[in-house]
Write a protein that holds these residues in place. Structure first.
Motif, PDB file in Angstrom:
ATOM      1  N   ASP A  86      83.759   1.086  42.313  1.00  0.00           N
ATOM      2  CA  ASP A  86      82.967   0.645  43.456  1.00  0.00           C
ATOM      3  C   ASP A  86      81.550   0.245  43.047  1.00  0.00           C
ATOM      4  O   ASP A  86      80.995  -0.709  43.595  1.00  0.00           O
ATOM      5  N   GLY A  87      80.975   0.933  42.075  1.00  0.00           N
ATOM      6  CA  GLY A  87      79.593   0.683  41.674  1.00  0.00           C
ATOM      7  C   GLY A  87      79.346  -0.688  41.067  1.00  0.00           C
ATOM      8  O   GLY A  87      78.226  -1.180  41.097  1.00  0.00           O
ATOM      9  N   ILE A  88      80.379  -1.328  40.517  1.00  0.00           N
ATOM     10  CA  ILE A  88      80.181  -2.637  39.892  1.00  0.00           C
ATOM     11  C   ILE A  88      80.805  -3.779  40.686  1.00  0.00           C
ATOM     12  O   ILE A  88      80.566  -4.945  40.385  1.00  0.00           O
ATOM     13  N   ALA A  89      81.599  -3.460  41.701  1.00  0.00           N
ATOM     14  CA  ALA A  89      82.313  -4.491  42.467  1.00  0.00           C
ATOM     15  C   ALA A  89      81.396  -5.550  43.082  1.00  0.00           C
ATOM     16  O   ALA A  89      81.684  -6.743  42.959  1.00  0.00           O
ATOM     17  N   PRO A  90      80.280  -5.179  43.736  1.00  0.00           N
ATOM     18  CA  PRO A  90      79.432  -6.217  44.332  1.00  0.00           C
ATOM     19  C   PRO A  90      78.883  -7.192  43.289  1.00  0.00           C
ATOM     20  O   PRO A  90      78.811  -8.399  43.540  1.00  0.00           O
ATOM     21  N   GLY A  91      78.524  -6.709  42.118  1.00  0.00           N
ATOM     22  CA  GLY A  91      77.995  -7.570  41.062  1.00  0.00           C
ATOM     23  C   GLY A  91      79.035  -8.524  40.490  1.00  0.00           C
ATOM     24  O   GLY A  91      78.687  -9.502  39.838  1.00  0.00           O
ATOM     25  N   LEU A  92      80.321  -8.247  40.752  1.00  0.00           N
ATOM     26  CA  LEU A  92      81.394  -9.114  40.274  1.00  0.00           C
ATOM     27  C   LEU A  92      81.840 -10.091  41.361  1.00  0.00           C
ATOM     28  O   LEU A  92      82.778 -10.859  41.162  1.00  0.00           O
ATOM     29  N   PRO A  98      91.001  -4.421  53.435  1.00  0.00           N
ATOM     30  CA  PRO A  98      91.508  -3.264  54.163  1.00  0.00           C
ATOM     31  C   PRO A  98      91.529  -2.018  53.271  1.00  0.00           C
ATOM     32  O   PRO A  98      91.751  -2.111  52.064  1.00  0.00           O
ATOM     33  N   GLN A  99      91.318  -0.876  53.899  1.00  0.00           N
ATOM     34  CA  GLN A  99      91.345   0.382  53.149  1.00  0.00           C
ATOM     35  C   GLN A  99      92.792   0.766  52.859  1.00  0.00           C
ATOM     36  O   GLN A  99      93.683   0.547  53.687  1.00  0.00           O
ATOM     37  N   ILE A 100      93.011   1.298  51.654  1.00  0.00           N
ATOM     38  CA  ILE A 100      94.345   1.724  51.222  1.00  0.00           C
ATOM     39  C   ILE A 100      94.239   3.089  50.557  1.00  0.00           C
ATOM     40  O   ILE A 100      93.148   3.554  50.232  1.00  0.00           O
ATOM     41  N   ARG A 101      95.368   3.720  50.360  1.00  0.00           N
ATOM     42  CA  ARG A 101      95.430   4.958  49.581  1.00  0.00           C
ATOM     43  C   ARG A 101      96.051   4.616  48.234  1.00  0.00           C
ATOM     44  O   ARG A 101      97.052   3.903  48.186  1.00  0.00           O
ATOM     45  N   VAL A 102      95.440   5.103  47.166  1.00  0.00           N
ATOM     46  CA  VAL A 102      95.983   4.863  45.832  1.00  0.00           C
ATOM     47  C   VAL A 102      96.176   6.196  45.116  1.00  0.00           C
ATOM     48  O   VAL A 102      95.375   7.121  45.265  1.00  0.00           O
ATOM     49  N   ALA A 103      97.265   6.285  44.370  1.00  0.00           N
ATOM     50  CA  ALA A 103      97.545   7.477  43.580  1.00  0.00           C
ATOM     51  C   ALA A 103      96.892   7.305  42.216  1.00  0.00           C
ATOM     52  O   ALA A 103      97.112   6.305  41.537  1.00  0.00           O
ATOM     53  N   VAL A 109      93.417   8.890  46.487  1.00  0.00           N
ATOM     54  CA  VAL A 109      92.074   8.570  46.981  1.00  0.00           C
ATOM     55  C   VAL A 109      92.135   7.339  47.876  1.00  0.00           C
ATOM     56  O   VAL A 109      93.074   6.552  47.803  1.00  0.00           O
ATOM     57  N   ARG A 110      91.118   7.185  48.698  1.00  0.00           N
ATOM     58  CA  ARG A 110      90.984   5.977  49.521  1.00  0.00           C
ATOM     59  C   ARG A 110      90.248   4.924  48.704  1.00  0.00           C
ATOM     60  O   ARG A 110      89.272   5.221  48.038  1.00  0.00           O
ATOM     61  N   ALA A 111      90.739   3.710  48.784  1.00  0.00           N
ATOM     62  CA  ALA A 111      90.127   2.577  48.081  1.00  0.00           C
ATOM     63  C   ALA A 111      90.213   1.375  49.009  1.00  0.00           C
ATOM     64  O   ALA A 111      90.681   1.496  50.149  1.00  0.00           O
ATOM     65  N   ILE A 133      89.165  -1.746  44.903  1.00  0.00           N
ATOM     66  CA  ILE A 133      87.827  -1.232  44.626  1.00  0.00           C
ATOM     67  C   ILE A 133      87.896   0.261  44.891  1.00  0.00           C
ATOM     68  O   ILE A 133      88.199   0.682  46.004  1.00  0.00           O
ATOM     69  N   ASN A 134      87.649   1.055  43.851  1.00  0.00           N
ATOM     70  CA  ASN A 134      87.845   2.498  43.935  1.00  0.00           C
ATOM     71  C   ASN A 134      86.506   3.231  43.881  1.00  0.00           C
ATOM     72  O   ASN A 134      85.824   3.205  42.853  1.00  0.00           O
ATOM     73  N   PRO A 135      86.125   3.926  44.982  1.00  0.00           N
ATOM     74  CA  PRO A 135      84.850   4.638  45.002  1.00  0.00           C
ATOM     75  C   PRO A 135      84.832   5.885  44.132  1.00  0.00           C
ATOM     76  O   PRO A 135      83.773   6.419  43.829  1.00  0.00           O
TER      77      PRO A 135
END
Length: 176
Positions: A86-92, A98-103, A109-111, A133-135
């Motif tokens: 998540d910290g680098i996503a805006p710069g890219l 939409p929010q999703i759940r990822v294993a 976690v929510r991503a 995008i994973n926080p």
């Protein structure tokens, strides 16, 4: 007393220079060991067949680009898609969908879903790649998952991991 000290000055200077040289060489060797694929060229001059050496722990990392911005990829065949911290996503230039759940290895976690306009490693490039995008991901490494890898051939040969355009693919099908 000043006379003997003056004769030791060149010896001390030579020793200091030698110590500095050893320090730099040791640092360079450690850097090469931790980032063996650092010199990989991405883009028009990059190789279509990418050969990666393993880093510490046997993991394969390499430089590449997302939307023209330099990133470091960690090749992860266990990841279903490309996962971006998540910290680098805006710069890219990535937008949260939409929010999703990822294993993940750390649990579920929510991503956020995202679409990557262009992603490249070496001379291999794809457009419109599914990602998230994973926080919870720290650092700046991007997981290069199967949403990219399924479009290339990859195989392990000895300790090396080789990524290449699919056999029989039109030239430029993956390198766009």
């Amino acid at each position: 007393m000043a006379g003997p000290l003056r004769t030791l000055a060149p010896v001390a200077a030579a020793f200091a220079l030698l110590l500095a040289l050893v320090w730099v060489l040791f640092g360079t060797l450690l850097e090469q060991r931790h980032h063996p694929n650092r010199g990989l060229v991405t883009g028009a001059g990059g190789p279509e067949r990418v050969v990666l050496e393993p880093g510490p722990g046997g993991h394969y990392s390499a430089p590449g680009t997302i939307n023209g911005h330099e990133v470091t990829f960690l090749v992860d065949t266990g990841a279903s898609h490309v996962a971006v911290p998540d910290g680098i996503a805006p710069g890219l230039g990535l937008e949260r969908g939409p929010q999703i759940r990822v294993a993940t290895a750390a649990g579920t976690v929510r991503a956020w879903r995202t679409r990557i306009d262009r992603i490249a490693i070496g001379g291999l490039a794809l457009r419109d790649v599914r990602g998230s995008i994973n926080p919870r991901m720290g650092g700046e490494r991007v997981l290069l998952g199967m949403s990219f890898l399924r479009h290339v051939e990859f195989r392990q040969q000895g300790e090396r991991l080789i990524l290449a355009p699919p056999s029989g693919a039109d030239p430029g099908a993956v390198s766009r």
